[in-house]
Design a protein around this motif. Structure first.
Motif, mmCIF file in Angstrom:
data_model
loop_
_atom_site.group_PDB
_atom_site.id
_atom_site.type_symbol
_atom_site.label_atom_id
_atom_site.label_comp_id
_atom_site.label_asym_id
_atom_site.label_seq_id
_atom_site.Cartn_x
_atom_site.Cartn_y
_atom_site.Cartn_z
ATOM 1 N N LYS A 137 0.834 -1.207 0.000
ATOM 2 C CA LYS A 137 0.000 0.000 0.000
ATOM 3 C C LYS A 137 0.865 1.253 0.000
ATOM 4 O O LYS A 137 0.588 2.224 -0.713
ATOM 5 C CB LYS A 137 -0.924 0.003 1.223
ATOM 6 C CG LYS A 137 -2.032 -1.042 1.171
ATOM 7 C CD LYS A 137 -2.918 -0.936 2.396
ATOM 8 C CE LYS A 137 -4.066 -1.944 2.340
ATOM 9 N NZ LYS A 137 -4.925 -1.867 3.544
ATOM 10 N N GLU B 12 2.571 1.710 -3.398
ATOM 11 C CA GLU B 12 1.603 2.147 -4.411
ATOM 12 C C GLU B 12 1.203 3.602 -4.226
ATOM 13 O O GLU B 12 0.795 4.267 -5.179
ATOM 14 C CB GLU B 12 0.358 1.258 -4.366
ATOM 15 C CG GLU B 12 0.618 -0.149 -4.893
ATOM 16 C CD GLU B 12 -0.602 -1.037 -4.802
ATOM 17 O OE1 GLU B 12 -0.733 -1.954 -5.629
ATOM 18 O OE2 GLU B 12 -1.432 -0.829 -3.883
ATOM 19 N N MET C 214 3.880 -5.958 -5.861
ATOM 20 C CA MET C 214 3.409 -4.752 -6.540
ATOM 21 C C MET C 214 3.539 -4.895 -8.066
ATOM 22 O O MET C 214 2.644 -4.536 -8.822
ATOM 23 C CB MET C 214 4.215 -3.546 -6.057
ATOM 24 C CG MET C 214 3.787 -2.226 -6.648
ATOM 25 S SD MET C 214 4.797 -0.886 -5.977
ATOM 26 C CE MET C 214 4.199 0.492 -6.950
ATOM 27 N N ASN D 150 0.323 -5.308 -10.999
ATOM 28 C CA ASN D 150 0.164 -4.397 -12.140
ATOM 29 C C ASN D 150 0.217 -5.115 -13.492
ATOM 30 O O ASN D 150 0.083 -4.490 -14.512
ATOM 31 C CB ASN D 150 1.272 -3.319 -12.085
ATOM 32 C CG ASN D 150 1.109 -2.432 -10.876
ATOM 33 O OD1 ASN D 150 0.006 -2.249 -10.373
ATOM 34 N ND2 ASN D 150 2.220 -1.891 -10.378
#
Length: 370
Positions: A338, A341, A366, A370
């Protein structure tokens, strides 16, 4: 090409050697001689006489009571050296001058066929330690008098705290006291291709001059039991540890924490960096994905992402690094993703000593999100 196989001592961790043997058979590796110390000698004798199935079944069913006469009140105990058992064990050692291993001797009489072992084309040798002579002894089967092979196997397995074995007028104990990996026995036979199997046992590992030899070291880095821990699931997982460790040593598996077939791993490396794959491996371990299975890279990525999405991360707004130290690693990774991002993560790069593998894991997650 034929190899000499050296099996180290290590108690219950010797189950790893069953997995190594299975892998060697699958790879078509031919063995001309086996030397072993302690449990390595017991395993080696069975393998030399061609009794892999017997040895495997034994490991799948074995308990502490098959090895040692347990003190009253310890029947059914899996982990012999559990802390709560130590006082009773010490009393038993003082009372009887060591723990009684007669159950193991009776077991060996049912599974070791001396005639079959002597006739086997695979040479076999055992390493032990002579208390009488104060030195290590190494004997191949042709050097052992007829009828005494089980005696020497028992002697080699007599750990400190167990009753010492008398062979004639000589007092002999566990070979790990002087030579837990008897590579020298292969050198004595002028064997140039040698496989060693280390199961992380306790003992002395001597250095030998191996110049001009082809030595493949199989190190079972992550045994799933203690030395005298007979927990059934752990023993079965030790067998898997040995299998995977052998396949890695012969270049059939790749990976840092997890195991991937070499062809699949190299195909994935044409797409992903080594650092990215290491990151997802870190994440997989953090989220509890079993390390003792063989995966395809994409399969491990999918399993890890599923585990990640099943977690709900905490909301941390103050005392960040104190909270991180107290949190479950899974929660740390979910929170880190989190933060990463959000784009407000420059300060994290200065705290990698705190975040360590968690940062690498979050970075990989992450990417795959994506």
């Amino acid at each position: 090409m034929k190899y000499g196989l050296v099996l180290a001592g290590g108690g219950v961790r010797g189950a790893c050697q069953m997995g190594v043997w299975r892998a060697l058979c699958e790879l078509g590796i031919k063995i001309s001689a086996i030397s072993g110390t302690s449990i390595g000698a017991l395993n080696g004798a069975l393998l030399a006489q061609g009794e892999y199935k017997t040895a495997l079944r034994l490991w799948q069913e074995i308990s502490a009571e098959d090895i040692v006469s347990l003190p009253d009140g310890m029947n059914g105990e899996n982990n012999l050296f559990r802390i709560k058992n130590i006082p009773e064990i010490i009393r038993e050692i003082h009372k009887n001058d060591g723990l009684d291993m007669s159950p193991l001797e009776e077991l060996l009489k049912t599974i070791i066929d001396e005639d079959k072992l002597r006739k086997s084309p695979v040479d076999f040798g055992v390493a032990a330690f002579s208390v009488t002579q104060k030195k290590g002894i190494c004997k191949f089967k042709n050097d052992i008098p007829k009828g005494e092979i089980i005696e020497y196997l028992m002697a080699s397995a007599c750990l400190i705290g167990f009753k010492k074995k008398m062979i004639g007028a000589e007092k002999i104990i566990d070979g790990g006291m002087s030579n837990n990996m008897p590579v020298n026995m292969m050198l004595e036979k002028d064997i140039d291709n040698i496989i060693t199997v280390d199961v992380k046992g306790i003992g002395i590992y001597r250095n030998f001059n191996l110049a001009g030899r082809n030595v493949i070291n199989i190190c079972c880095e992550d045994p799933q039991t203690g030395i005298m821990d007979f927990e059934r699931e752990g023993i079965l997982r030790n067998i898997d540890v040995g299998y995977i460790s052998c396949m890695r040593a012969f270049g059939r598996l790749e990976g840092h924490i997890y195991s991937f077939k070499t062809e699949n791993y190299r195909k994935a490396r044409r797409i992903y960096s080594e650092e990215l794959i290491c990151g997802i491996e870190n994440a997989a371990r953090i989220f509890g994905i079993d390390t003792l299975k063989i995966y395809k890279v994409d399969e491990l990525i999918n399993l890890t992402m599923q585990a990640y999405y099943a977690q709900e991360g905490p909301d941390i707004k103050e005392n960040i690094f104190d909270r991180i130290r107290q949190m479950d690693s899974r929660m740390v990774v979910v929170w880190l993703v989190k933060v990463l991002e959000s784009g407000k993560s420059d300060f994290l790069m200065e705290k990698l000593s705190v975040l360590g593998a968690n940062y690498d894991a979050a970075s990989a997650i992450m990417y795959f999100k994506n």
